[in-house]
Design a protein around this motif. Structure first.
Motif, short mmCIF file in Angstrom:
data_model
loop_
_atom_site.label_atom_id
_atom_site.label_comp_id
_atom_site.label_asym_id
_atom_site.label_seq_id
_atom_site.Cartn_x
_atom_site.Cartn_y
_atom_site.Cartn_z
N LEU A 81 0.72 -1.07 0.11
CA LEU A 81 -0.21 0.38 -0.11
C LEU A 81 0.77 1.58 -0.21
CD1 LEU A 81 -2.73 -0.55 2.57
CD2 LEU A 81 -2.81 -1.08 0.18
N LEU A 82 1.74 1.04 -0.85
CA LEU A 82 2.90 2.25 -0.83
C LEU A 82 2.19 3.50 -1.88
CD1 LEU A 82 6.66 0.31 -1.53
CD2 LEU A 82 5.74 1.70 0.70
N GLY A 83 2.15 5.04 -0.26
CA GLY A 83 1.76 6.25 -1.18
C GLY A 83 -0.04 5.64 -2.38
N THR A 84 -0.37 4.82 -1.43
CA THR A 84 -2.45 5.23 -1.81
C THR A 84 -2.69 5.79 -1.07
OG1 THR A 84 -2.20 2.67 -0.24
CG2 THR A 84 -1.23 1.88 -2.48
N ALA A 85 -2.48 6.31 -0.20
CA ALA A 85 -3.51 7.01 0.91
C ALA A 85 -2.44 7.79 1.21
CB ALA A 85 -4.40 7.05 1.45
N ASP A 86 -3.30 9.43 1.70
CA ASP A 86 -2.26 10.18 2.40
C ASP A 86 -1.46 9.96 3.64
OD1 ASP A 86 -4.24 11.26 4.98
OD2 ASP A 86 -5.60 10.31 3.66
N PRO A 87 -0.42 10.50 4.09
CA PRO A 87 0.33 9.65 5.26
C PRO A 87 -0.59 9.38 6.68
CG PRO A 87 1.89 11.21 4.30
CD PRO A 87 0.18 11.65 3.20
N ALA A 88 -1.71 10.38 6.83
CA ALA A 88 -1.90 10.18 8.34
C ALA A 88 -3.18 9.03 7.75
CB ALA A 88 -3.21 10.99 8.66
N THR A 89 -3.82 8.56 6.58
CA THR A 89 -4.70 7.68 6.99
C THR A 89 -3.55 6.21 7.01
OG1 THR A 89 -5.99 8.86 5.46
CG2 THR A 89 -6.00 6.11 5.09
N LEU A 90 -2.45 5.73 6.13
CA LEU A 90 -1.47 4.85 5.57
C LEU A 90 -1.14 4.82 7.51
CD1 LEU A 90 0.65 5.83 2.84
CD2 LEU A 90 -0.76 4.18 2.73
N ARG A 91 -0.83 6.00 7.81
CA ARG A 91 -0.81 5.11 9.54
C ARG A 91 -1.58 4.40 9.92
NH1 ARG A 91 3.94 6.25 11.24
NH2 ARG A 91 5.84 8.28 10.31
N GLN A 92 -2.61 5.24 9.93
CA GLN A 92 -4.28 4.80 11.02
C GLN A 92 -3.80 3.33 10.53
OE1 GLN A 92 -7.21 7.23 9.85
NE2 GLN A 92 -7.06 8.24 11.24
N TRP A 93 -3.75 3.37 9.10
CA TRP A 93 -4.45 1.38 8.21
C TRP A 93 -3.10 0.72 9.01
CZ3 TRP A 93 -4.94 2.65 2.68
CH2 TRP A 93 -6.12 3.08 1.98
N PHE A 94 -1.97 1.08 9.01
CA PHE A 94 -0.88 0.33 10.24
C PHE A 94 -1.22 -0.03 11.04
CE2 PHE A 94 3.14 -0.39 11.72
CZ PHE A 94 4.06 -1.09 11.28
N THR A 95 -1.54 0.66 12.06
CA THR A 95 -2.33 0.76 13.59
C THR A 95 -3.35 -0.42 13.39
OG1 THR A 95 -1.24 2.30 14.20
CG2 THR A 95 -3.31 1.40 15.32
N ALA A 96 -4.13 -0.19 12.46
CA ALA A 96 -5.41 -0.92 12.31
C ALA A 96 -5.44 -2.27 12.04
CB ALA A 96 -6.86 -0.54 11.90
N LEU A 97 -4.41 -2.71 10.98
CA LEU A 97 -4.12 -4.10 11.17
C LEU A 97 -3.04 -4.87 11.41
CD1 LEU A 97 -3.16 -2.80 6.86
CD2 LEU A 97 -4.69 -4.18 7.81
N SER A 98 -2.29 -3.90 12.65
CA SER A 98 -1.02 -4.23 13.23
C SER A 98 -2.46 -5.04 15.06
CB SER A 98 -0.17 -3.65 14.17
OG SER A 98 -0.56 -2.63 14.88
N GLU A 99 -3.29 -4.72 14.86
CA GLU A 99 -4.22 -5.22 16.17
C GLU A 99 -4.74 -6.40 15.64
OE1 GLU A 99 -8.10 -2.54 16.60
OE2 GLU A 99 -6.38 -0.73 16.57
N GLY A 100 -4.07 -7.71 16.94
CA GLY A 100 -4.05 -8.50 16.94
C GLY A 100 -3.09 -9.38 15.89
N GLY A 101 -2.89 -8.12 15.34
CA GLY A 101 -1.79 -9.40 14.11
C GLY A 101 -0.07 -9.08 15.07
N GLU A 102 0.42 -8.65 14.15
CA GLU A 102 2.27 -8.60 14.62
C GLU A 102 3.10 -8.01 13.56
OE1 GLU A 102 6.53 -10.66 14.25
OE2 GLU A 102 4.17 -11.87 13.49
N VAL A 103 3.88 -6.47 14.86
CA VAL A 103 4.20 -5.73 13.44
C VAL A 103 6.34 -6.19 13.29
CG1 VAL A 103 5.59 -3.65 13.65
CG2 VAL A 103 3.47 -3.60 14.40
N VAL A 104 5.57 -5.85 11.99
CA VAL A 104 7.17 -6.79 12.03
C VAL A 104 8.55 -5.69 11.35
CG1 VAL A 104 8.58 -7.82 10.02
CG2 VAL A 104 6.22 -8.42 9.62
N ASP A 105 7.75 -4.61 11.40
CA ASP A 105 9.11 -3.45 10.95
C ASP A 105 7.83 -2.45 10.96
OD1 ASP A 105 11.22 -1.99 10.42
OD2 ASP A 105 11.15 -2.23 8.16
#
Length: 137
Positions: A81-105
């Motif tokens: 999802l590189l550059g597919t939305a504004d930075p704030a939205t991409l950060r929100q997606w990253f945080t939401a996807l990590s819930e119950g998952g695993e941050v690799v980097d």
């Protein structure tokens, strides 16, 4: 008409949960059909025979694995999802996807000036999320 590939996951009885999760992360519309609605008898009647998330920035399809069909697992592939939305939205997606998952980097600024990070969500998808340039303050 969609011109990009759409991931289609066969999950171990968690298709409905996945659709709700991804709709919560990305928005969009969920459509789901059960085995019963498709007149299938190869699994529980309430299992998802076909489900899709559409109408938002990310499209995907899911179904519950039935019979001897293997459930999704992945190695050596990630969804970008590189550059597919504004930075704030991409950060929100990253945080939401990590819930119950695993941050690799962690999503972080890189020496070359871009920001990116990788996360494996609770359903086993590895996501690469990032953007170029400075974030607005």
């Amino acid at each position: 008409m969609t011109t990009a590939p759409t991931p289609y996951l066969h999950l171990p009885g968690t298709a409905r949960e996945a659709l709700d999760f991804y709709a919560g992360v990305f928005g969009g519309d969920v459509v789901a059909y059960t085995l019963e609605e498709f007149n299938r008898t190869d699994g529980p009647p309430e299992a998802i025979a076909h489900g899709e998330l559409g109408g938002g920035p990310v499209a995907l399809c899911v179904a519950d694995a039935t019979g001897d069909q293997p459930a999704f697992r992945s190695e050596g592939m990630m969804l970008s999802l590189l550059g597919t939305a504004d930075p704030a939205t991409l950060r929100q997606w990253f945080t939401a996807l990590s819930e119950g998952g695993e941050v690799v980097d962690e999503l972080q600024r890189r020496p070359w000036g871009a920001s990116d990070g990788r996360v494996i969500d609770r359903f086993g998808l590895l996501w690469l999320i990032g953007f170029e340039g400075e974030e607005p303050t």
